[in-house]
Design a protein around this motif. Sequence first.
Motif, PDB file in Angstrom:
ATOM      1  N   ARG A  69       0.827  -1.214   0.000  1.00 19.97           N
ATOM      2  CA  ARG A  69       0.000   0.000   0.000  1.00 19.97           C
ATOM      3  C   ARG A  69       0.863   1.267   0.000  1.00 19.97           C
ATOM      4  N   TYR A  70       2.051   1.173   0.605  1.00 23.35           N
ATOM      5  CA  TYR A  70       2.976   2.312   0.564  1.00 23.35           C
ATOM      6  C   TYR A  70       3.352   2.619  -0.886  1.00 23.35           C
TER       7      TYR A  70
ATOM      8  N   ARG B  69     -12.307   0.721   5.810  1.00 21.57           N
ATOM      9  CA  ARG B  69     -11.689   1.441   4.688  1.00 21.57           C
ATOM     10  C   ARG B  69     -12.742   1.918   3.679  1.00 21.57           C
ATOM     11  N   GLU B  72     -13.921   4.985   5.162  1.00 22.19           N
ATOM     12  CA  GLU B  72     -12.843   5.979   5.085  1.00 22.19           C
ATOM     13  C   GLU B  72     -12.815   6.646   3.712  1.00 22.19           C
ATOM     14  N   PRO B  79      -9.236  11.678   9.455  1.00 21.21           N
ATOM     15  CA  PRO B  79      -8.536  10.519   8.881  1.00 21.21           C
ATOM     16  C   PRO B  79      -8.112   9.520   9.958  1.00 21.21           C
ATOM     17  N   PHE B  81      -6.781   6.394   8.733  1.00 17.44           N
ATOM     18  CA  PHE B  81      -5.817   5.530   8.037  1.00 17.44           C
ATOM     19  C   PHE B  81      -4.648   6.343   7.467  1.00 17.44           C
ATOM     20  N   GLY B  82      -4.359   7.479   8.093  1.00 17.85           N
ATOM     21  CA  GLY B  82      -3.189   8.247   7.683  1.00 17.85           C
ATOM     22  C   GLY B  82      -3.497   9.321   6.675  1.00 17.85           C
ATOM     23  N   THR B  83      -2.508  10.181   6.485  1.00 19.91           N
ATOM     24  CA  THR B  83      -2.690  11.340   5.609  1.00 19.91           C
ATOM     25  C   THR B  83      -1.613  11.413   4.541  1.00 19.91           C
ATOM     26  N   SER B  87       2.602   7.635   6.854  1.00 17.39           N
ATOM     27  CA  SER B  87       1.723   7.451   8.018  1.00 17.39           C
ATOM     28  C   SER B  87       0.715   6.342   7.734  1.00 17.39           C
ATOM     29  N   SER B  88       0.224   6.261   6.501  1.00 20.32           N
ATOM     30  CA  SER B  88      -0.716   5.193   6.154  1.00 20.32           C
ATOM     31  C   SER B  88      -0.070   3.817   6.283  1.00 20.32           C
ATOM     32  N   THR B  92      -1.268   0.780   8.671  1.00 12.79           N
ATOM     33  CA  THR B  92      -1.595  -0.546   8.135  1.00 12.79           C
ATOM     34  C   THR B  92      -0.774  -1.621   8.839  1.00 12.79           C
ATOM     35  N   SER B 166      -5.288   6.437  15.485  1.00 10.50           N
ATOM     36  CA  SER B 166      -5.601   5.866  14.172  1.00 10.50           C
ATOM     37  C   SER B 166      -6.300   4.520  14.303  1.00 10.50           C
TER      38      SER B 166
END
Lengths: 212, 212
Positions: A69-70, B69, B72, B79, B81-83, B87-88, B92, B166
């Motif tokens: 996902r990154y 999700r 989301e 948020p 699940f990160g910005t 961070s996402s 995860t 989160s």
Amino acid sequence: MKIYDWHIAPNPRRVHIYLAEKGLHIPLVEVGEGFVLKQDYRDKFPQAMVPLLELDDGTTIGECMAICRYFEALHPDPPLFGTDPMSSAQITCWENRANEEGIMAVGEVFRNTHPEFADRGLPGSAEKIPQNAALVERGKARVNRFFQKIDGQLSNNQFLAGDTYSAADITGLCAVDFGGWIEMGPEDKFGEQFPNVRRWHKEVSSRPSAKA
Amino acid sequence: MKIYDWHIAPNPRRVHIYLAEKGLHIPLVEVGEGFVLKQDYRDKFPQAMVPLLELDDGTTIGECMAICRYFEALHPDPPLFGTDPMSSAQITCWENRANEEGIMAVGEVFRNTHPEFADRGLPGSAEKIPQNAALVERGKARVNRFFQKIDGQLSNNQFLAGDTYSAADITGLCAVDFGGWIEMGPEDKFGEQFPNVRRWHKEVSSRPSAKA
């Protein structure tokens, strides 16, 4: 940037296939040595799990799907996690099932039977965890149930999460091929019961990424 | 739109807390009856897992994080699940660990000890799976390892995936509170070994969403 890798193992393979589908080339550092992880890797990362992405500043990202996902966020095309809320949700759902009900179930059988994993009944564990014979039958029942479930899903879907190839197919492929390690793969006698899985397996295996 | 729910169970709770943090109100349909799922639910959805989101057109989305999700994507603020890609990825990663190494480990102990789960050693299973005493000790070792891991992470992070609350904290909270079901929660004697988990647990438990 590099990925610590154990090339033969099913979880790192999820990331290899993902990167190949994206056309991304990230250096891989092999830290497996036969069926164990090298001591210097375990010293540096006591969690002792692979794959692990390490950025040039030393930041690490563990867990296959966190790594994928990154890269998805950095390189959205071609999309492998969907293009709208519903397609993304179906991919997340089936990807997760392929991991929890497929890879983990096969792993339960494999780790509790293979002589190389005596006293290593769990991944990423420093303490000794003996093999547990009862988990072998239970794991096989789980694998069978997983194949039934995805055979049903594939009876009216070209791919695992619908009509588009996605991250769900990547984990699904790694799961069913891992099944081959315990003679419960699509090409084994066991697989004959699941014609839709066989049809799909042939299709996704023929993509160049499957050999990554 | 509705969510089939088993209100007392840890996985549905992940979705309850998520929705409360978002300020979303989705009708919940209770399909648990004590420690079993109602027959009419199991007839309609033989997979027999909860939570399950059903849209008005009958489309379903299974798996906690697929449901979260999905919301989301529809309601990005605040948020969870990160910005940004990093961070996402951290969210995860830690969310996944809290599920696989936390909730699943406690579940292994709980399902293999609680008398209500005799012959139901695995979730979502129609066939009888006997309880396995060896999994109880193994599961406790896993729970202990999970608490050690998150205690380390929380020693230099306010929240599980960094300095922002989160989805990782949601699953983490559900995991450690589920630990309380087997006397391995933060408020148990066991929890005294993990001061950072206790500090974090107090903070995330004080959010109104924790009671959702």
